[in-house]
Design an enzyme around this catalytic site. Structure first.
Site, mmCIF file in Angstrom:
data_model
loop_
_atom_site.group_PDB
_atom_site.id
_atom_site.type_symbol
_atom_site.label_atom_id
_atom_site.label_comp_id
_atom_site.label_asym_id
_atom_site.label_seq_id
_atom_site.Cartn_x
_atom_site.Cartn_y
_atom_site.Cartn_z
ATOM 1 N N ALA A 2 -10.969 -5.916 -4.681
ATOM 2 C CA ALA A 2 -12.328 -5.527 -4.555
ATOM 3 C C ALA A 2 -12.857 -5.169 -3.130
ATOM 4 C CB ALA A 2 -13.323 -6.476 -5.895
ATOM 5 N N ALA A 40 1.082 -1.012 0.627
ATOM 6 C CA ALA A 40 -0.072 -0.173 -0.119
ATOM 7 C C ALA A 40 0.994 1.154 -0.263
ATOM 8 C CB ALA A 40 -1.045 -0.230 1.428
ATOM 9 N N CYS A 79 -5.531 1.968 -8.105
ATOM 10 C CA CYS A 79 -5.954 0.567 -8.096
ATOM 11 C C CYS A 79 -7.305 0.067 -7.918
ATOM 12 C CB CYS A 79 -5.060 -0.218 -7.013
ATOM 13 S SG CYS A 79 -3.218 -0.201 -7.749
HETATM 14 P P1 NAI Z 1 3.984 3.726 -12.343
HETATM 15 O O1 NAI Z 1 3.117 4.769 -13.227
HETATM 16 O O2 NAI Z 1 4.145 4.873 -11.407
HETATM 17 O O3 NAI Z 1 5.222 3.071 -12.938
HETATM 18 C C1 NAI Z 1 5.091 2.254 -14.151
HETATM 19 C C2 NAI Z 1 6.544 2.298 -14.628
HETATM 20 O O4 NAI Z 1 6.299 1.821 -16.156
HETATM 21 C C3 NAI Z 1 5.939 4.007 -15.262
HETATM 22 O O5 NAI Z 1 7.561 4.761 -14.953
HETATM 23 C C4 NAI Z 1 6.451 4.252 -17.151
HETATM 24 O O6 NAI Z 1 7.639 5.139 -17.390
HETATM 25 C C5 NAI Z 1 7.226 2.626 -17.176
HETATM 26 N N1 NAI Z 1 6.740 2.065 -18.327
HETATM 27 C C6 NAI Z 1 5.658 1.946 -19.152
HETATM 28 N N2 NAI Z 1 6.050 1.167 -20.688
HETATM 29 C C7 NAI Z 1 6.866 0.978 -20.700
HETATM 30 C C8 NAI Z 1 8.516 0.142 -21.619
HETATM 31 N N3 NAI Z 1 7.723 -0.801 -22.377
HETATM 32 N N4 NAI Z 1 9.333 -0.343 -20.456
HETATM 33 C C9 NAI Z 1 9.649 0.583 -20.027
HETATM 34 N N5 NAI Z 1 8.926 1.398 -18.986
HETATM 35 C C10 NAI Z 1 8.100 1.533 -19.841
HETATM 36 O O7 NAI Z 1 2.672 2.619 -12.060
HETATM 37 P P2 NAI Z 1 2.722 1.677 -10.705
HETATM 38 O O8 NAI Z 1 2.230 1.883 -9.747
HETATM 39 O O9 NAI Z 1 4.166 1.241 -9.964
HETATM 40 O O10 NAI Z 1 1.794 0.172 -10.986
HETATM 41 C C11 NAI Z 1 2.464 -0.414 -12.140
HETATM 42 C C12 NAI Z 1 1.732 -2.119 -11.749
HETATM 43 O O11 NAI Z 1 1.201 -2.310 -10.476
HETATM 44 C C13 NAI Z 1 -0.116 -1.028 -12.690
HETATM 45 O O12 NAI Z 1 -0.212 -2.450 -12.907
HETATM 46 C C14 NAI Z 1 -0.358 -1.066 -10.715
HETATM 47 O O13 NAI Z 1 -1.940 -1.577 -10.932
HETATM 48 C C15 NAI Z 1 0.094 -2.322 -10.393
HETATM 49 N N6 NAI Z 1 0.035 -1.853 -8.439
HETATM 50 C C16 NAI Z 1 0.497 -0.666 -8.349
HETATM 51 C C17 NAI Z 1 0.282 -0.597 -6.978
HETATM 52 C C18 NAI Z 1 0.378 0.895 -6.231
HETATM 53 O O14 NAI Z 1 0.125 1.101 -5.285
HETATM 54 N N7 NAI Z 1 0.853 2.589 -7.230
HETATM 55 C C19 NAI Z 1 0.309 -1.485 -5.301
HETATM 56 C C20 NAI Z 1 -0.600 -2.832 -6.711
HETATM 57 C C21 NAI Z 1 -0.194 -3.074 -8.407
#
Ligand code: NAI
Length: 480
Positions: A221, A160, A272
């Protein structure tokens, strides 16, 4: 030396990999991203995300066995285990728009892995993805394979924001899903070995791929559903004179229910919950499970209702108009101890107030002016794309002023809204704030963090979600 590469240096990829590097000094961990500013920030003293404890962890291992790089292809080709932690936004166009997950970034990462790999790889889904994504990824990889073997694992992240480092150090569970074949089981063991450096064995759960993928959507959910349940109850409390804090305390004492995640508020936010529930709804619909889909839709509807109800309360109690009135907004992040504003309820509340022509003065200790302006002018779901693909911040969102001090925000204001539960808002000098406000002075506590009785003694008209209403608010009840 085992080499790990994580694609995506965001809220999940950055902290998760930093903790793996700290706990596994013999593993080399590189986090790669297509966003140059993000990687530059990870390599600087000003990390791109605010997370308590993260700075210390990064400082301890950066340059030793933790690296941040934009050379995506090199590090992917050298790695044994590749985590994919890229954005999985909600689709805005075409089939499933508004619900289904947009796997563009995932697919492009998978194709790149296939293009550059020269040795066998374990590819780990860290992003939250729809059930059966692993199958699609497997197809992309194997159809482009050049004799290379890939094992896909699902290892959803349960951290979280705000407590990410604590959650990663001491997780309730680590979930690893894989194929039920000998090679699949071997891959599961390899990843289990990484976590076993610090996570007790009985907290590492292994399942098949589809259970792991679905468990993540289900967990989010269930969490969101608890918030919508208590928020639905808060409306009933206001109507009946019950106090939602007392009700949730009494309910939470039941060990079958438990006390956590039962705080009434202006609504849930974050990147999320809504996205994952929409995704779950879409999967239900695709499987012909209309009743199940409708059940989960209601969780989002109640969340929207709660935000609207809050705006209506403000407007109706301030003589049914906030046009031209200054409203101080304390808090913009979706919760305390993070600078993350994705899907924060503050966006809907501020837009609701701006729709009624209010003037806003916003203060949040961790959110920049540029981010606030960007959020208030962005289309739905635009926020969940890599930063360099988002629309540029417009020069001004009219009638919004962003300041760096709560006293400045509240000076000459007609009303104050608390939209994030930052600790520092609990200890402000509310007498001083009252003295400098227009009268009657209103406080709308969207997080139930303030002592309403004390504020009333000072002279404020107070609205706290789910608490017995002030006589003033009761008179305007028909409007809310
Ligand atoms: P974020 O947006 O902070 O980070 C994603 C990163 O991936 C960005 O920096 C982007 O530039 C990079 N990226 C996108 N396409 C790329 C590629 N082809 N090559 C290299 N880099 C690329 O997103 P966040 O929050 O880290 O979430 C990532 C995943 O984790 C999502 O699916 C989210 O649902 C999941 N998630 C997020 C949580 C949270 O608390 N933020 C908790 C648990 C899961």
């Amino acid at each position: 030396m085992v080499k790990i590469c994580c694609i995506g240096a965001g809220y999940v990829g950055g902290p998760t990999m930093a903790v793996i590097a700290l706990k596994c000094p013999k593993i080399e961990v590189t986090v790669v991203d297509i966003s140059v500013p993000r990687i530059t920030a990870w390599n600087s003293d000003q990390l791109p995300i605010y997370e308590p404890g993260l700075d210390e962890v990064v400082k301890q291992c950066r340059g030793k066995n933790l690296f941040f790089s934009t050379d995506v292809e090199k590090h992917v080709s050298e790695a044994d285990i590749i985590f994919v932690s890229v954005n999985t936004p909600t689709k805005t166009q075409g089939l499933g728009a508004g619900k289904a997950a947009d796997l563009t970034y995932w697919e492009s990462a998978a194709r790149m892995i296939a293009n550059v790999s020269k040795s066998d790889k374990i590819v780990v889904e860290k992003s939250t993805v729809p059930v059966k994504t692993a199958e699609a990824i497997e197809k992309i990889l194997t159809h482009n394979s050049k004799e290379i073997k890939y094992q896909i694992l699902s290892n959803p992240e349960f951290l979280a924001e705000g407590t990410a480092i604590q959650d990663l150090f001491n997780p309730d569970r680590v979930l690893i899903g894989g194929r039920e074949t000998p090679d699949g089981q071997k891959a599961i063991q390899a990843l289990k070995h990484v976590y076993a450096h610090w996570v007790p064995e009985d907290r590492i759960i292994t399942t098949n791929l589809w259970s792991a993928e679905l468990s993540k959507l289900a967990a989010n959910a269930f969490l969101a559903q608890r918030i919508s349940s208590v928020n639905a109850m808060s409306a009933l409390c206001e109507a009946t004179g019950a106090d939602v804090t007392q009700v949730s305390h009494a309910v939470g004492k039941d060990s079958r229910i438990g006390s956590r995640f039962l705080n009434a508020s202006v609504g849930f936010g974050g990147s999320c919950f809504q996205k994952d529930i929409l995704n779950l709804i879409y999967i239900c619909e695709c499987n012909g499970l209309t009743e199940v889909a409708n059940y989960w839709k209601q969780v989002i509807k109640v969340n929207d209702y709660q935000k609207n109800r809050f705006v209506n309360r403000i407007v109706s109690s301030m003589f049914n108009t906030v046009s031209g009135k200054k409203i101080a907004v304390l808090g913009f992040a979706f919760k305390k101890d993070t600078g993350d504003t994705r899907e924060t309820p503050a966006i809907d509340v501020c837009n609701g107030l701006l729709g009624d022509k209010a003037r806003l003065s916003i203060y949040d200790p961790q959110v920049t002016e540029d981010q606030i302006r960007r959020d208030l002018s962005m289309n739905k779901f635009d926020w969940d794309h890599p930063i360099h693909l988002q629309p540029a911040s417009p020069s001004a969102v009219k009638r919004v002023n962003v300041v760096w001090d709560a006293y400045q925000a509240t000076k000459d204001a007609h009303g104050v809204c608390i939209l994030t539960e930052w600790d520092e808002y609990k200890t402000l000098d509310y007498q001083r704030i009252y003295d400098n406000m227009q009268k009657p002075a209103f406080i709308f506590d969207g997080r139930n963090i303030l002592d309403g009785a004390k504020l009333r003694e000072i002279g404020f008209i107070v609205y706290s979600i789910g608490k017995p209403l002030d006589p003033w608010l009761k008179d305007t009840i028909s409007m809310a």
